[in-house]
Design a protein around this motif. Structure first.
Motif, PDB file in Angstrom:
ATOM      1  N   ASP A   1       0.824  -1.205   0.000  1.00  0.00           N
ATOM      2  CA  ASP A   1       0.000   0.000   0.000  1.00  0.00           C
ATOM      3  C   ASP A   1       0.860   1.258   0.000  1.00  0.00           C
ATOM      4  O   ASP A   1       2.014   1.244   0.446  1.00  0.00           O
ATOM      5  CB  ASP A   1      -0.911   0.034   1.233  1.00  0.00           C
ATOM      6  CG  ASP A   1      -1.909  -1.104   1.252  1.00  0.00           C
ATOM      7  OD1 ASP A   1      -2.293  -1.576   0.162  1.00  0.00           O
ATOM      8  OD2 ASP A   1      -2.305  -1.524   2.358  1.00  0.00           O
TER       9      ASP A   1
ATOM     10  N   ASN B   1       3.232   3.742  -8.887  1.00  0.00           N
ATOM     11  CA  ASN B   1       2.143   2.955  -9.464  1.00  0.00           C
ATOM     12  C   ASN B   1       2.133   1.491  -9.050  1.00  0.00           C
ATOM     13  O   ASN B   1       1.407   0.684  -9.645  1.00  0.00           O
ATOM     14  CB  ASN B   1       2.189   3.047 -10.992  1.00  0.00           C
ATOM     15  CG  ASN B   1       1.969   4.459 -11.502  1.00  0.00           C
ATOM     16  OD1 ASN B   1       2.505   4.833 -12.533  1.00  0.00           O
ATOM     17  ND2 ASN B   1       1.183   5.261 -10.792  1.00  0.00           N
TER      18      ASN B   1
ATOM     19  N   ALA C   1      -1.885  -0.659  -4.207  1.00  0.00           N
ATOM     20  CA  ALA C   1      -3.297  -0.986  -4.401  1.00  0.00           C
ATOM     21  C   ALA C   1      -4.232   0.025  -3.755  1.00  0.00           C
ATOM     22  O   ALA C   1      -5.311   0.307  -4.266  1.00  0.00           O
ATOM     23  CB  ALA C   1      -3.584  -2.378  -3.838  1.00  0.00           C
ATOM     24  N   LYS C   2      -3.817   0.559  -2.607  1.00  0.00           N
ATOM     25  CA  LYS C   2      -4.684   1.497  -1.885  1.00  0.00           C
ATOM     26  C   LYS C   2      -3.828   2.395  -1.001  1.00  0.00           C
ATOM     27  O   LYS C   2      -2.615   2.206  -0.880  1.00  0.00           O
ATOM     28  CB  LYS C   2      -5.712   0.739  -1.039  1.00  0.00           C
ATOM     29  CG  LYS C   2      -5.151  -0.145   0.049  1.00  0.00           C
ATOM     30  CD  LYS C   2      -6.274  -0.856   0.809  1.00  0.00           C
ATOM     31  CE  LYS C   2      -5.734  -1.771   1.905  1.00  0.00           C
ATOM     32  NZ  LYS C   2      -4.941  -2.897   1.377  1.00  0.00           N
TER      33      LYS C   2
ATOM     34  N   TYR D   1      -5.332  10.150  -4.965  1.00  0.00           N
ATOM     35  CA  TYR D   1      -5.335  10.100  -6.430  1.00  0.00           C
ATOM     36  C   TYR D   1      -3.999   9.590  -6.946  1.00  0.00           C
ATOM     37  O   TYR D   1      -2.935  10.017  -6.496  1.00  0.00           O
ATOM     38  CB  TYR D   1      -5.623  11.478  -7.027  1.00  0.00           C
ATOM     39  CG  TYR D   1      -7.062  11.612  -7.495  1.00  0.00           C
ATOM     40  CD1 TYR D   1      -7.389  11.609  -8.847  1.00  0.00           C
ATOM     41  CD2 TYR D   1      -8.094  11.703  -6.576  1.00  0.00           C
ATOM     42  CE1 TYR D   1      -8.706  11.709  -9.273  1.00  0.00           C
ATOM     43  CE2 TYR D   1      -9.416  11.806  -6.989  1.00  0.00           C
ATOM     44  CZ  TYR D   1      -9.716  11.810  -8.346  1.00  0.00           C
ATOM     45  OH  TYR D   1     -11.019  11.897  -8.757  1.00  0.00           O
ATOM     46  N   MET D   2      -4.092   8.679  -7.909  1.00  0.00           N
ATOM     47  CA  MET D   2      -2.910   8.090  -8.522  1.00  0.00           C
ATOM     48  C   MET D   2      -2.303   9.044  -9.541  1.00  0.00           C
ATOM     49  O   MET D   2      -3.019   9.707 -10.294  1.00  0.00           O
ATOM     50  CB  MET D   2      -3.281   6.775  -9.212  1.00  0.00           C
ATOM     51  CG  MET D   2      -2.114   6.036  -9.835  1.00  0.00           C
ATOM     52  SD  MET D   2      -0.951   5.414  -8.590  1.00  0.00           S
ATOM     53  CE  MET D   2      -1.906   4.040  -7.901  1.00  0.00           C
TER      54      MET D   2
ATOM     55  N   HIS E   1      -6.650   9.056 -11.542  1.00  0.00           N
ATOM     56  CA  HIS E   1      -7.857   8.457 -10.978  1.00  0.00           C
ATOM     57  C   HIS E   1      -7.688   8.259  -9.475  1.00  0.00           C
ATOM     58  O   HIS E   1      -6.571   8.195  -8.962  1.00  0.00           O
ATOM     59  CB  HIS E   1      -8.158   7.114 -11.646  1.00  0.00           C
ATOM     60  CG  HIS E   1      -7.083   6.084 -11.448  1.00  0.00           C
ATOM     61  ND1 HIS E   1      -5.931   6.048 -12.213  1.00  0.00           N
ATOM     62  CD2 HIS E   1      -6.965   5.055 -10.562  1.00  0.00           C
ATOM     63  CE1 HIS E   1      -5.166   5.047 -11.827  1.00  0.00           C
ATOM     64  NE2 HIS E   1      -5.765   4.429 -10.816  1.00  0.00           N
ATOM     65  N   SER E   2      -8.813   8.146  -8.790  1.00  0.00           N
ATOM     66  CA  SER E   2      -8.784   7.907  -7.350  1.00  0.00           C
ATOM     67  C   SER E   2      -8.519   6.433  -7.078  1.00  0.00           C
ATOM     68  O   SER E   2      -8.772   5.569  -7.925  1.00  0.00           O
ATOM     69  CB  SER E   2     -10.105   8.326  -6.708  1.00  0.00           C
ATOM     70  OG  SER E   2     -11.175   7.556  -7.224  1.00  0.00           O
ATOM     71  N   ILE E   3      -7.993   6.147  -5.889  1.00  0.00           N
ATOM     72  CA  ILE E   3      -7.800   4.766  -5.462  1.00  0.00           C
ATOM     73  C   ILE E   3      -8.451   4.589  -4.090  1.00  0.00           C
ATOM     74  O   ILE E   3      -8.702   5.574  -3.382  1.00  0.00           O
ATOM     75  CB  ILE E   3      -6.310   4.369  -5.415  1.00  0.00           C
ATOM     76  CG1 ILE E   3      -5.562   5.148  -4.320  1.00  0.00           C
ATOM     77  CG2 ILE E   3      -5.655   4.568  -6.769  1.00  0.00           C
ATOM     78  CD1 ILE E   3      -4.157   4.614  -4.067  1.00  0.00           C
TER      79      ILE E   3
ATOM     80  N   TYR F   1      -9.078   3.747  -0.081  1.00  0.00           N
ATOM     81  CA  TYR F   1      -8.293   4.014   1.123  1.00  0.00           C
ATOM     82  C   TYR F   1      -8.854   3.224   2.287  1.00  0.00           C
ATOM     83  O   TYR F   1     -10.018   2.809   2.289  1.00  0.00           O
ATOM     84  CB  TYR F   1      -8.255   5.508   1.452  1.00  0.00           C
ATOM     85  CG  TYR F   1      -9.584   6.135   1.815  1.00  0.00           C
ATOM     86  CD1 TYR F   1     -10.059   6.100   3.125  1.00  0.00           C
ATOM     87  CD2 TYR F   1     -10.351   6.780   0.850  1.00  0.00           C
ATOM     88  CE1 TYR F   1     -11.271   6.685   3.457  1.00  0.00           C
ATOM     89  CE2 TYR F   1     -11.562   7.368   1.173  1.00  0.00           C
ATOM     90  CZ  TYR F   1     -12.018   7.318   2.479  1.00  0.00           C
ATOM     91  OH  TYR F   1     -13.217   7.892   2.812  1.00  0.00           O
TER      92      TYR F   1
END
Length: 231
Positions: free
Chosen positions: A143, A180, A183-184, A212-213, A225-227, A229
């Motif tokens: 993470d 990148n 995962a979260k 946000y990634m 994009h958002s990931i 949490y």
């Protein structure tokens, strides 16, 4: 956002005095680069990793090179903490951060008491939203976690956002995930237990958490994009 200076590749040899890094360029020359990062940069570099620098030939600059990215063999990692605020403002303006749309003005570095919050969004009707931005690069158990060192300043920001929300003002934490291979997002309670506790308290009263990634390329970087949490 695109880099406005030429980029140069190399390999990092060492980082020291928090803001300096020795880099071997592709031509074999060894230069000292400015490392604009006050954190520990844990999991963000090892001797021999590839790096991307920008070069500034301004004669007034003592160090011509700035460390922008490192590469762990799998992903670029954005380590220049001067960039995330600009990335977030750009992503608000172009509509990428959907959670922060509908505002009429964007003000960087907004004063609040004796402090400053990274971004103030305002609607014409006076409605406000305060946004604090954090560069997030530490990898822990798959993470992205923040912070990578105990941060009294970060704790202070969470207390301020919590107070704003309790006054009925919208408040958000945007975590720029500048690698990148995750995962979260979650707080790094194993490093700064107080920060993790304050983030949980802030979330409980309604402070929004928006990770946000980032997409990192040699020409520049942008939020995509958002990931998820986990608090």
């Amino acid at each position: 956002m695109k880099f406005d200076k030429p980029t140069v590749k190399g390999k990092i040899l060492k980082r020291y005095k928090r803001f300096l890094a020795d880099i071997e360029l592709e031509n074999g020359e060894i230069v000292v680069a400015h490392s604009a990062n006050t954190g520990s940069m844990t999991t963000c570099w090892e001797p021999g990793w590839d790096v991307l620098l920008t070069k500034n030939d301004d004669p007034a600059r003592k160090l011509k090179y700035t460390l922008e990215y490192t590469h762990n063999g799998e992903t670029w990692i954005g380590v220049n903490t001067a960039l995330p605020n600009k990335m977030v403002i750009e992503a608000i303006e172009n509509g990428t951060i959907k959670e922060l749309q509908g505002y009429d003005t964007i003000k960087p570095e907004a004063k609040i008491g004796k402090s400053r919050i990274d971004v103030l969004l305002t609607k014409d009707n006076g409605e406000q939203c305060y946004v604090e931005v954090k560069n997030t690069t530490l990898l822990h158990e798959g993470d992205a976690v923040f912070p990578d060192a105990v941060t009294e300043r970060g704790q202070k920001h969470l207390r301020e956002l919590t107070e704003l929300k309790q006054q009925g003002i919208r408040a958000c934490m945007v975590y720029v995930i500048n690698r990148n291979d995750v995962a979260k997002f979650r707080p790094a309670g194993h490093i700064d237990a107080e920060y993790a506790k304050l983030l949980q308290q802030a979330h409980k009263v309604g402070v929004e958490i928006i990770p946000y990634m980032a997409k990192l390329e040699p020409s520049g970087l942008e939020l995509t994009h958002s990931i998820p949490y986990l608090i």
